[in-house]
Design a protein around this motif. Sequence first.
Motif, PDB file in Angstrom:
ATOM      1  N   TRP A 206       0.712  -1.207  -0.005  1.00 57.98           N
ATOM      2  CA  TRP A 206       0.006  -0.189   0.284  1.00 57.98           C
ATOM      3  C   TRP A 206       0.892   1.330  -0.019  1.00 57.98           C
ATOM      4  O   TRP A 206       0.605   2.083  -0.811  1.00 57.98           O
ATOM      5  CB  TRP A 206      -0.733  -0.141   1.060  1.00 57.98           C
ATOM      6  CG  TRP A 206      -1.906   1.113   1.254  1.00 57.98           C
ATOM      7  CD1 TRP A 206      -3.219   0.861   0.825  1.00 57.98           C
ATOM      8  CD2 TRP A 206      -1.867   2.379   1.439  1.00 57.98           C
ATOM      9  NE1 TRP A 206      -4.033   1.732   0.876  1.00 57.98           N
ATOM     10  CE2 TRP A 206      -3.284   3.305   1.359  1.00 57.98           C
ATOM     11  CE3 TRP A 206      -0.839   3.339   1.867  1.00 57.98           C
ATOM     12  CZ2 TRP A 206      -3.411   4.472   1.566  1.00 57.98           C
ATOM     13  CZ3 TRP A 206      -1.052   4.706   2.189  1.00 57.98           C
ATOM     14  CH2 TRP A 206      -2.248   5.152   1.938  1.00 57.98           C
ATOM     15  N   PHE A 207       1.811   1.108   0.742  1.00 66.31           N
ATOM     16  CA  PHE A 207       2.702   2.325   0.942  1.00 66.31           C
ATOM     17  C   PHE A 207       3.648   2.614  -0.203  1.00 66.31           C
ATOM     18  O   PHE A 207       3.830   3.846  -0.709  1.00 66.31           O
ATOM     19  CB  PHE A 207       3.620   2.542   2.424  1.00 66.31           C
ATOM     20  CG  PHE A 207       2.646   2.950   3.583  1.00 66.31           C
ATOM     21  CD1 PHE A 207       2.536   4.185   3.822  1.00 66.31           C
ATOM     22  CD2 PHE A 207       2.428   1.926   4.457  1.00 66.31           C
ATOM     23  CE1 PHE A 207       1.503   4.642   4.866  1.00 66.31           C
ATOM     24  CE2 PHE A 207       1.624   2.320   5.737  1.00 66.31           C
ATOM     25  CZ  PHE A 207       1.480   3.595   5.671  1.00 66.31           C
ATOM     26  N   ARG A 208       4.071   1.528  -0.883  1.00 67.55           N
ATOM     27  CA  ARG A 208       4.832   1.477  -1.834  1.00 67.55           C
ATOM     28  C   ARG A 208       4.193   2.264  -3.100  1.00 67.55           C
ATOM     29  O   ARG A 208       4.694   3.181  -3.840  1.00 67.55           O
ATOM     30  CB  ARG A 208       5.218   0.305  -2.534  1.00 67.55           C
ATOM     31  CG  ARG A 208       6.303   0.144  -3.585  1.00 67.55           C
ATOM     32  CD  ARG A 208       6.414  -1.071  -3.985  1.00 67.55           C
ATOM     33  NE  ARG A 208       7.184  -2.060  -3.144  1.00 67.55           N
ATOM     34  CZ  ARG A 208       7.182  -3.323  -3.068  1.00 67.55           C
ATOM     35  NH1 ARG A 208       6.643  -4.059  -4.209  1.00 67.55           N
ATOM     36  NH2 ARG A 208       7.513  -4.191  -2.021  1.00 67.55           N
ATOM     37  N   GLU A 209       2.774   1.975  -3.236  1.00 68.20           N
ATOM     38  CA  GLU A 209       2.069   2.507  -4.380  1.00 68.20           C
ATOM     39  C   GLU A 209       1.887   3.858  -3.991  1.00 68.20           C
ATOM     40  O   GLU A 209       1.885   4.932  -4.887  1.00 68.20           O
ATOM     41  CB  GLU A 209       0.668   1.729  -4.510  1.00 68.20           C
ATOM     42  CG  GLU A 209      -0.176   2.229  -5.441  1.00 68.20           C
ATOM     43  CD  GLU A 209      -1.555   1.536  -5.730  1.00 68.20           C
ATOM     44  OE1 GLU A 209      -2.465   1.903  -6.421  1.00 68.20           O
ATOM     45  OE2 GLU A 209      -1.701   0.405  -5.184  1.00 68.20           O
ATOM     46  N   PHE A 210       1.529   4.092  -2.727  1.00 62.25           N
ATOM     47  CA  PHE A 210       1.079   5.611  -2.253  1.00 62.25           C
ATOM     48  C   PHE A 210       2.433   6.366  -2.868  1.00 62.25           C
ATOM     49  O   PHE A 210       2.342   7.613  -3.190  1.00 62.25           O
ATOM     50  CB  PHE A 210       0.991   5.376  -0.805  1.00 62.25           C
ATOM     51  CG  PHE A 210       0.984   7.044  -0.122  1.00 62.25           C
ATOM     52  CD1 PHE A 210      -0.279   7.816  -0.386  1.00 62.25           C
ATOM     53  CD2 PHE A 210       1.827   7.640   0.472  1.00 62.25           C
ATOM     54  CE1 PHE A 210      -0.390   9.112   0.076  1.00 62.25           C
ATOM     55  CE2 PHE A 210       1.841   8.837   1.121  1.00 62.25           C
ATOM     56  CZ  PHE A 210       0.695   9.761   0.824  1.00 62.25           C
ATOM     57  N   ARG A 211       3.676   6.125  -2.535  1.00 60.71           N
ATOM     58  CA  ARG A 211       4.876   6.778  -2.729  1.00 60.71           C
ATOM     59  C   ARG A 211       5.020   7.074  -4.227  1.00 60.71           C
ATOM     60  O   ARG A 211       5.393   8.185  -4.659  1.00 60.71           O
ATOM     61  CB  ARG A 211       5.963   6.061  -1.942  1.00 60.71           C
ATOM     62  CG  ARG A 211       6.075   6.349  -0.645  1.00 60.71           C
ATOM     63  CD  ARG A 211       7.661   6.062  -0.002  1.00 60.71           C
ATOM     64  NE  ARG A 211       7.914   4.611  -0.370  1.00 60.71           N
ATOM     65  CZ  ARG A 211       7.438   3.582   0.674  1.00 60.71           C
ATOM     66  NH1 ARG A 211       7.033   3.865   1.873  1.00 60.71           N
ATOM     67  NH2 ARG A 211       7.670   2.231   0.429  1.00 60.71           N
ATOM     68  N   GLU A 212       4.870   5.985  -4.734  1.00 63.48           N
ATOM     69  CA  GLU A 212       4.953   5.853  -6.510  1.00 63.48           C
ATOM     70  C   GLU A 212       3.776   7.118  -6.900  1.00 63.48           C
ATOM     71  O   GLU A 212       4.231   7.973  -7.785  1.00 63.48           O
ATOM     72  CB  GLU A 212       4.465   4.757  -7.255  1.00 63.48           C
ATOM     73  CG  GLU A 212       5.792   3.852  -6.887  1.00 63.48           C
ATOM     74  CD  GLU A 212       5.358   2.177  -7.529  1.00 63.48           C
ATOM     75  OE1 GLU A 212       4.064   2.086  -8.071  1.00 63.48           O
ATOM     76  OE2 GLU A 212       6.353   1.373  -7.477  1.00 63.48           O
ATOM     77  N   LEU A 213       2.523   7.081  -6.539  1.00 62.56           N
ATOM     78  CA  LEU A 213       1.551   8.218  -7.049  1.00 62.56           C
ATOM     79  C   LEU A 213       1.915   9.293  -6.561  1.00 62.56           C
ATOM     80  O   LEU A 213       1.764  10.225  -7.461  1.00 62.56           O
ATOM     81  CB  LEU A 213       0.328   7.656  -6.305  1.00 62.56           C
ATOM     82  CG  LEU A 213      -0.401   6.219  -6.803  1.00 62.56           C
ATOM     83  CD1 LEU A 213      -1.675   6.043  -6.217  1.00 62.56           C
ATOM     84  CD2 LEU A 213      -0.741   6.308  -8.367  1.00 62.56           C
ATOM     85  N   VAL A 214       2.683   9.439  -5.290  1.00 62.80           N
ATOM     86  CA  VAL A 214       2.898  10.918  -4.964  1.00 62.80           C
ATOM     87  C   VAL A 214       3.965  11.339  -5.750  1.00 62.80           C
ATOM     88  O   VAL A 214       3.881  12.629  -6.390  1.00 62.80           O
ATOM     89  CB  VAL A 214       3.599  10.973  -3.457  1.00 62.80           C
ATOM     90  CG1 VAL A 214       4.098  12.326  -3.062  1.00 62.80           C
ATOM     91  CG2 VAL A 214       2.208  10.725  -2.492  1.00 62.80           C
TER      92      VAL A 214
END
Length: 642
Positions: A206-214
Amino acid sequence: MNSTLNNWQKNIALLKSNFNDLYNFLKEDIDSTTLCLEQAKKLCPAATPLEENLFILNKVFPFWKFSAAKTQAVTAAIPGENRDIQIHSAYDPEKEAVRTVSQAKSAPANVFAGIGLGYTVNLFAETVKEKNKDSVIVIVEPDVGFLFAAFCACDFHSVLTSNAIIITKAMPHDAVTVLDSLNLLADKKDFQLITQQSFTSHQELWFREFRELVDRNLQKNAINQSTKEKFGKLWIKNACRNLSCYTEFDGLSIYQNKLSPEVPVIVVAAGPSLQDILPHLKALKDRALIVAVDTALKALLRAGVEPDFIVLLDPQYYAACHIQGLKSPSSVLIAESAVYPSVFRFECRKTVLASSLFPFGKFIESKTGSKGELKTGGSVSTSAWDFARITGSKKIFMAGLDLGYPDKTTHVKGSTFEEKSHSASKRTSPSQNNISNILFSAQNQDDHNYLNEKLITDSKMKLFAWWFESQCAAFPQVQTFTLSPKGLFIPGINCFPIEDFLKFPVIEKEKKEFFECENTNSNKVEKNLFKSVITDFTENLLTLKADARKGIRLCQKVLELPYSLALKEAPGVFSALNEIDSRILKSQAKDTAELVFPSKSRLEKLTGELDLSSEPAIQSLQKSLLVYTELENSLNQYLKNL
């Protein structure tokens, strides 16, 4: 030492009073956790306050192993088969937080991805209150249980009484959408992500995808800002020359939700794989609404197909060249009010406007009504997809959307780009060299297509791919497919064989019914209303310019004085400048000046070129003079073109 229940009760009370919507959203979880905490307290054997706290925490939140640090502060670890992984220092978690906060800056947007037990975010909130009250603190914790564990372990008074946002029980793209909508991702320099691996390991993907989207949003916004600075003056010039378009043309919203959900729409881009689809396009048009991007039009016309819609939104001259010398009498052209003026002379059946992407057009539409907004992901194909969605269709098929270089080609044969490459070719610089420069650029990356074959792409096209991926996730009711397996693989978009599409029924009747909406809907702007809006706008600009000029004179008057006298006179000028600033901020026209007004980064660069005084009062006047001068220049861009 606060008890676990005491921390919980105080934090929830603050959450209810300061974050009422979030409290109501989490009410069921809060009630359940409160009950569990009370039951755990009853089960706790007679013990010291610290032992009671640890017992309750371990009982209610078993995903962590709570213990006492050497300093008697509560700490925690992630249970492991061989050894536990410490979330916080086993010796002094509070001192550890001091170290982390001392290394962080105080940015306008401070995003904490995971918070552990909350030591760091609370200390940071205390520091921010002292240094920068306008800073925003964002807590992102997808698992509400981990957020509640922190609420029990720490006193969150500093966070819950500050300028804070808490995002929980949300998908990564929803969390990023919140940040973007609040303008927290507008500038990389203003954004800070604070985290550590142990805080995010429970939701690593979840956090990996969040950082990529940011990262992608920050990149997208940086590109948009750069584009605005580069082409702002041109867009204003175009928009002012095209003012009559508002009263002459309908908005694309006349087509909104007028198409049956079962009628497919094919969005035609100009990628190399379109070559494989062109021979079938006449038959495909009988079975679908065809929406083409401007760069693909020439190739479609050569194949004997006039698309139902053509999308052209780019205001630059080269975009107008994509349709120059062409005509498509049965097509509808979708354009933006700031396109190059020759676009509106294109021979077609009908022209409609999309809502403006720029401040001037937005101001006009705020007074006269929206034309129909299209989302933009940096490429005209993204806007074409969004128009297909707006029609009401739930089945969108992409043709020629490669976002890469299949078969080491860059565009479909016969497209404007491909022909321009050949027309510019010469013996010392053949067209093959132009293509090679693209294919072997240092920015290129390897990825894969729908056949799992290697595909050359680049960071910009992957940004477009992410846009499609995010929109497919945002609109799950709309199915999106690609008609070619050669393009970049995009999660959420599946490959659909052309042979199967050709089995779809002919939709002549459905198309006819769809286009009948043109006879019953109209949202052209009434001429007298439009004239009144432009008159008021011009008057607002003149008033704004007068204020900017007054500010310039006040600053110059003091700065031209001898240093000692200027130092004495400076404080008296600030009250007058504050009044000017207040009027500027209330002006209806101020937002339109944004297009040519320098960005924060541009102002920083211009300020860096000044010989600034070391005296704060004089330095403030120097910076104010720069801002008023740039504002006046931007206003002149409108006034000389209106």
